[in-house]
Design an enzyme around this catalytic site. Structure first.
Site, PDB file in Angstrom:
ATOM      1  N   GLY A  14       0.842  -1.206   0.000  1.00  0.00           N
ATOM      2  CA  GLY A  14       0.000   0.000   0.000  1.00  0.00           C
ATOM      3  C   GLY A  14       0.870   1.245   0.000  1.00  0.00           C
ATOM      4  CG  ASP A 148      -0.698  -0.579   8.496  1.00  0.00           C
ATOM      5  OD1 ASP A 148      -1.505   0.341   8.292  1.00  0.00           O
ATOM      6  OD2 ASP A 148      -0.662  -1.617   7.822  1.00  0.00           O
ATOM      7  NE  ARG A 285     -25.353   8.167  10.528  1.00  0.00           N
ATOM      8  CZ  ARG A 285     -26.116   9.156  10.041  1.00  0.00           C
ATOM      9  NH1 ARG A 285     -27.107   9.660  10.766  1.00  0.00           N
ATOM     10  NH2 ARG A 285     -25.892   9.628   8.840  1.00  0.00           N
TER      11      ARG A 285
HETATM   12  O1  F6P Z   1      -0.714  -1.681   5.115  1.00  0.00           O
HETATM   13  C1  F6P Z   1      -1.290  -0.466   4.804  1.00  0.00           C
HETATM   14  C2  F6P Z   1      -2.751  -0.602   4.657  1.00  0.00           C
HETATM   15  O2  F6P Z   1      -3.219   0.681   4.372  1.00  0.00           O
HETATM   16  C3  F6P Z   1      -3.492  -1.266   5.827  1.00  0.00           C
HETATM   17  O3  F6P Z   1      -3.678  -0.364   6.894  1.00  0.00           O
HETATM   18  C4  F6P Z   1      -4.743  -1.736   5.168  1.00  0.00           C
HETATM   19  O4  F6P Z   1      -5.313  -2.843   5.821  1.00  0.00           O
HETATM   20  C5  F6P Z   1      -4.282  -2.125   3.815  1.00  0.00           C
HETATM   21  O5  F6P Z   1      -3.099  -1.418   3.549  1.00  0.00           O
HETATM   22  C6  F6P Z   1      -5.301  -1.833   2.744  1.00  0.00           C
HETATM   23  O6  F6P Z   1      -4.767  -2.116   1.508  1.00  0.00           O
HETATM   24  P1  F6P Z   1      -5.576  -1.968   0.134  1.00  0.00           P
HETATM   25  O7  F6P Z   1      -6.919  -1.462   0.429  1.00  0.00           O
HETATM   26  O8  F6P Z   1      -4.789  -1.020  -0.678  1.00  0.00           O
HETATM   27  O9  F6P Z   1      -5.593  -3.331  -0.419  1.00  0.00           O
END
Ligand code: F6P
Length: 367
Positions: A14, A148, A285
């Site tokens: 990510g 993270d 919410r």
């Molecule tokens: O590792 C980074 C991160 O943003 C996590 O917090 C999240 O679970 C994941 O990547 C989401 O990744 P994507 O939606 O890009 O598959």
């Protein structure tokens, strides 16, 4: 290792604010040493699937190519969290999909392209792959990226500060609308199996409850804590929930699981809000901050450590190091074996002072 003439850099997993700052620091530091630098598109795809890139899977990174990018979010190289080369989704003779180790082939691609070394910028998944490549003989330096903050052996990863700052700003904004409507606002944040973002943003943004994967929560205790608020004159509440938070005895909220990539988490906030509403007797919410936490410009802190990490990666290559990750160890950076950095996840220690601070401030963890 002979003299390094040509290196490659890639960004995997990510995206996180600061990736472009790392790229610029690597490229400028390399060029200043007479080393040529190439960027691999989309993780390793530019090398492994060059046919998908008519404009070239490898980009020559000149000074002009990296000018003015330090403050930009995203990555000029592209990234992916699909198609892990160590677990590449491949169709078997029986027509079924299975995971294949293609890292040997990948090292060969580097050799064919006469690339002497790699700077791999990524989180635990990408740096685990980087470790395999270094063990297979490709000089490799890792740079710790992830919003993270769950990578071990570094005080912090770049991207985390930006994510926490933005989440805190969102919490600040939610207080007034929650107050106006006397609602409970449940705010879901990313973080995978670690609660760093939820904890740091929740404490900084004055949440009433913070639910993190490290502390399974009891829904009745969360509700009881929220029911106390009106007695102290506060008729609304803010609950921060990490996407990896779990109820006591319950499981993760998983959206999907595909071959060659990590499982997708999501829905922890909605699940919590639904269960809380009848117990608290207030409208609950949900706001999912999700990918907003990954976007935008890096904070000054993230820019600076990204530039420091990138420059330190090139210094490490020049010194003949391989199989190490640049780590923040204030006031300096140091190098730690990639194997150690990726062998376990860094989760929030239950005895850390941020948790103690939260408890002192009356914030509930639902335990
Ligand atoms: O590792 C980074 C991160 O943003 C996590 O917090 C999240 O679970 C994941 O990547 C989401 O990744 P994507 O939606 O890009 O598959």
């Amino acid at each position: 290792m002979g003299k390094i003439k040509k290196i490659a850099i890639n960004t995997g997993g990510g995206d996180a604010p600061g990736l472009n700052a790392v790229i610029r620091a690597v490229v400028v530091s390399a060029l200043n040493r007479g080393i040529e630098c190439f960027g691999i598109r989309d993780g390793y795809n530019g090398l492994m699937k060059p046919e998908d890139y008519p404009e070239g899977g490898l980009i020559l990174l000149t000074r002009a190519a990296v000018r003015g990018i330090t403050h930009l979010g995203g990555t000029i190289l592209g990234t992916t969290n699909k198609g892990n080369p160590a677990k590449y989704p491949t169709m078997g003779p029986d027509g079924k999909m299975y995971e294949k180790d293609r890292t040997g082939e990948l090292v060969e691609c580097f050799r064919k392209n006469k690339i002497d070394a790699l700077v791999a910028v990524g989180g635990d998944g990408s740096l685990g792959i980087a470790n395999i490549l270094s063990e297979k003989g490709l000089p490799t330096i890792g740079v710790p990226k992830t919003i993270d903050n769950d990578l071990d052996k570094t005080v912090v990863t770049f991207g985390f500060d930006t994510a926490v700052s933005f989440a805190t700003e969102c919490l600040d904004r939610l207080h007034s609308t929650a107050d106006a409507h006397r609602r409970v606002m449940v705010v879901e944040v990313m973080g995978r199996y670690a609660g760093w973002i939820a904890l740091n943003a929740g404490v900084s943004g004055n949440a009433d409850a913070i639910l993190i994967p490290e502390i399974p929560y009891d829904i009745n205790k969360v509700a009881a804590a929220l029911r106390e608020r009106p007695k102290r004159g506060k008729h609304y509440a803010i609950v921060v929930v990490a996407e990896g938070a779990k109820p006591l005895g319950g499981g993760l909220s998983v959206v999907s699981k595909e071959l060659g990539r990590a499982e997708k988490l999501g829905g922890a906030g909605e699940r919590l809000a639904k269960e809380l509403e009848p117990l608290v007797g207030k409208e609950c919410r949900t706001v999912v901050l999700g990918h907003l936490l990954r976007g935008g410009s890096p904070t000054t802190f993230d820019r600076l450590i990204s530039l420091r990490f990138g420059a330190a990666a090139v210094r490490a290559l020049e010194e003949g190091q391989s199989g190490v990750m640049v780590a923040l160890d204030p006031p300096t950076v140091r190098y730690v074996p990639l194997k150690e950095a990726t062998s376990r996840m860094k989760i929030v220690p239950l005895d850390c002072d941020t948790i103690a601070t939260a408890r002192d401030l009356g914030i509930s963890f639902g335990d």
